[in-house]
Motif scaffolding. Sequence first.
Motif, PDB file in Angstrom:
ATOM      1  N   GLY A 105       0.809  -1.215   0.000  1.00 48.24           N
ATOM      2  CA  GLY A 105       0.000   0.000   0.000  1.00 48.24           C
ATOM      3  C   GLY A 105       0.842   1.264   0.000  1.00 48.24           C
ATOM      4  N   GLU A 106       0.187   2.322  -0.354  1.00 45.95           N
ATOM      5  CA  GLU A 106       0.850   3.625  -0.404  1.00 45.95           C
ATOM      6  C   GLU A 106       1.503   3.921   0.940  1.00 45.95           C
ATOM      7  N   ARG A 166      -1.839   7.548   2.679  1.00 46.83           N
ATOM      8  CA  ARG A 166      -1.276   6.228   2.925  1.00 46.83           C
ATOM      9  C   ARG A 166      -2.329   5.208   3.320  1.00 46.83           C
ATOM     10  N   GLN A 167      -2.025   3.952   2.997  1.00 45.90           N
ATOM     11  CA  GLN A 167      -2.761   2.854   3.614  1.00 45.90           C
ATOM     12  C   GLN A 167      -2.238   2.750   5.035  1.00 45.90           C
ATOM     13  N   LEU A 168      -3.111   2.701   6.007  1.00 46.02           N
ATOM     14  CA  LEU A 168      -2.682   2.742   7.401  1.00 46.02           C
ATOM     15  C   LEU A 168      -2.913   1.397   8.085  1.00 46.02           C
ATOM     16  N   GLU A 169      -2.040   1.125   9.037  1.00 50.07           N
ATOM     17  CA  GLU A 169      -2.066  -0.145   9.773  1.00 50.07           C
ATOM     18  C   GLU A 169      -3.419  -0.436  10.387  1.00 50.07           C
ATOM     19  N   GLU A 218      -5.430   9.649  11.475  1.00 46.34           N
ATOM     20  CA  GLU A 218      -4.690  10.674  10.738  1.00 46.34           C
ATOM     21  C   GLU A 218      -3.305  10.181  10.312  1.00 46.34           C
ATOM     22  N   GLY A 219      -2.957   8.978  10.744  1.00 45.19           N
ATOM     23  CA  GLY A 219      -1.696   8.398  10.314  1.00 45.19           C
ATOM     24  C   GLY A 219      -0.471   8.853  11.085  1.00 45.19           C
TER      25      GLY A 219
END
Lengths: 729, 322
Positions: free
Chosen positions: B141-142, B163-166, B191-192
Amino acid sequence: MNRKLIAVLIANLFIAPAALAQSDFKWEGNVGIGGIVTDDKDTRDRAKLEEYQDLSDGAAGYFGIRGRSNSYRLDGYGENIGRDDMFVAISGKRYDAFNYYVYGNWLTHNYGFGPSTRSPYVNPGSTNMTAPFALTGPGALANTSVPPWTSWDANVERRDNGFGFEWNALSPWYVRTDFNQVKKEGNYLFAASNGTSPGNGFVDLAAPIDYKTNNLSLEGGYASRDIVGSLQVLWSKFENENETFSWTNPFFNLGQDTTTQAADNDYFKISGNGVTRNLAWNSQISGRFTYSTTENDIPLLQQMLHTGGVFVPITANTTVFNGDQENTTISLAWTANPERGWDSKLYYNYYKQESSSTHVEFASTALNCTDFSAPSLTKPSVPCTSEPYDYTKNNFGFNLYWRLNPQNRFGFGWDYWDVEREGTNYDNTDTNAVFVEWTTHMIPESTLRAKYIYSQRRSDFLLGNAGISGADPYFLERFVTQFDQQDRNQNLLKITFDTSFAQMVDLGLEFVWQDNDYDDTVLGRTDDKRYGIFATLGFGDPRSWRGSVFGDYEKIELNARHRYINAGACGGAGASATGPNCFDPNQAPFPNAYNWNSTNKDDNWLVGASLAYPINEQLKLTGSILYGRNDGNADITAEVGAPLPINNYDTYKQTSFNLRADYRLNKNWGFSGGYTYQKYDWNDDQYDNYQYLAPPSPLNTSTSYLNGVYAFQNYSANIFWVIGKYYFE
Amino acid sequence: MRRTTVAVITAVAAAAALYGTIAVAQTGQSQSQSQVCAACHQGYVKSFLDGPHGAKGAKGSPAAIGAECSACHGDVSAHLKDPTAAKPAMLFGNRVNATAESAVCLTCHQPNRQLTFWGSGKHALNEVSCNSCHSVHGPIGEGQRVSLKDTGPKISPFVTTQRQLEYETCNSCHAPIRAQILKQSHHPIVEGKVTCSSCHNPHGALSHVMLKSETVNDQCISCHTEKRGPYVFSHPAVQENCLSCHSPHGSVHTKLLNEKVPNLCQDCHDWSRHPGTIYQGNNAWPPQGNANTRFIARSCLNCHNAIHGSNAPGNRGRFLIR
């Protein structure tokens, strides 16, 4: 951009040439630029909207890069470059040799923006805040005309930059180092009481925040299939440029009062891990130990502002407080699969906290403490002394799982804590917990799991014989218990169900129920209950369109019992009691002393849906909607009178509607853009109809000065954004 | 992991690699195993070759040992003979065989530093497998370095991160946590800026709830270093456990508090005068009430601001008001 981060990024580029020299090294990536526009015309203070993000109108940079070869790998990503919420991360490795990373992760935590956030002080956020006007009366600044007050922004920028490097060419041996620096700068809302009584009012203060923490760790170890051993050392230093700040105290004749902040501290930690695998019974033994120290040296204030604007001296037994705390932990676990279908784990944990900090005694007539435990109705004034907080905790238990057949698995476990403490009202606590669990796949394409935990905590309460009679204020301590340590029975039930009952459809359901009953509580929290239902539905073909829907509901209820005591009629704390057994909650109620109950409730629910649909090979549309709501309130009943409920305790509604389009024009160009409508409505009895001045009243003898932080959270916003990217390979 | 299983899988992989070579020789074409499989599974093969498993320079990688597909999927000989009649020996995504699925990955990855305590962790004991979260064949992912399971289009308030986030992967199992992080007061997870792995080690830890640190307080003060102290006057509830007052994933109440102040404070502090006073509906701002300073705004914290500890002298510090 942080200079250190730039330097490390540039250095990182020099590692790349070695990779570039590889003939099979392939690059691909993208660079882009974007912009965002936020329309928030109905929003008085957009700090809540921008709580952790930078939504100011403007441009931002983006990049993504990937390098691959048979020996090297490089990944890099950056977004929001040039903005307060920038994120950059670059990592790479040479297989079987080394790996590294460098990053920058920034955010600004926004609490309140001027001019909604404003201060009566001339220079809010400085280390010496002054008020420009004279007193007009006891404890009241003349500066009561709010519009000319000074605007300030309550926000703290957090900049976290770091890097790491690991050398593993001699695998299974490795060494690594990690470093990061976190800087926090800005202004944060503090507050301080004005006088010597709660009724003397308070002032909001714009505290200057300038923190820096440097963390450096070194680790070396051996990691093979059967044995792991490693040792790590961590140094962490926290520095605060403003360990104190001063401000004009309107109650103390406009003298400069002082508030303290966190002092510099040094943290050192050494830790070790060890694992031995493939032992008898297909078992492994794991262990970890840590030892850490936290130290600081704090020059103690030698005087404090007091009544009449007079500085009273502080007579302490030392001029410097040497803080020294040690923490030691040991963890051991033995996991085994003795027979097919059996999984087991035995574990032991040891925790010790020991304070060797300076024992400080402050003797000051004006700033003394009261010895409530004195065996008399008249309580003497004594020096205030610091109290260490030490504990030793032993925890052990086991988990046992048995797979009856491929469809069914059962689990059982027991956990025990023995805690000994110094510095609290409970010197010993024992907690026993057991759990049972059942997991089944009997329903095709489904998993059902049910787990029940019962926990019982019993504590030795040291104040069971406090005080000499119901007329003694200290007698009340027999009945006041602290919920984090007192006797408690807990029931916890979790049920989850997951199924893929149809092609391209996944359903998940979870139910949680928890009940904490604080046994035999007279005064304090008596029980708390919470239950929740969580449902998720995912559908679609991962190769094309996908969607999901979810719904969550939670109900939380906290019950407590307290005692109201009119200090004037009952003698108050420290004076001779004249009321009849005011401090005995078992006595019949009367107007100056009676018991009351509170029930705090939160009903929280959340629903959301999303859909991603590729129109064709070039264009994909994505939409989502999210709605959340909480109804918070508190009901109050009393033995005397009819208290009014608190109707709004963080009652809010939040709505977010997002649309996004991703369009790939050709091999080299792509565009993304979107629109969001977002709304937040919040009601809270502590802030509704908020004023910057809380004037004198029957309850408050002096004016209080507020700054507006957290007061105006409601917002409504339309957000537009677009990003254009150039792709290369 | 059972030694027998490891031995069997290793033997099967080796045999499959050998078979792949034999098959190549028999066909008379210089094809690697992945090229053979790509005839039908082009997408999977491409994703494999793009990742570290397809790096021939990585010692022991499936590509390096010439068993690109069979290293994980086991004996593929029957499948190659008649793809419609037989599947490879190991297929992932089986609800029942999580331990066996993880065993495949651990054949190579067991020595990984991150997996030191995998066997002792809650995920392993609760039969969560590597592929519950990771996807060898999925795109990275991004903004990610490893491939995490894509759980579909995100549902969240507006975020500036692409981003793709966890948390999107973690929430696929931990639904109650989803509810927490989307509450109005939350760590910046959506919000990452904070990830699940900022505090937890999903690959296993000896601590309860797999925290990266030994205790809750150690974990919290690893970021909130200004709370480390030691303070001249400490607050015992803070020293004992941050979770007595805070809910780290999210709360409906400001500052991640479990309960509104003053009620939270009164649950431990009951005394004559204002600690035991009823703060009720008519203590709010006018016209509803009389603006009692012990109730309005931040309530107890209006005066007792140094709630985590104070270095002020005398009763100023003892009562955490300076």
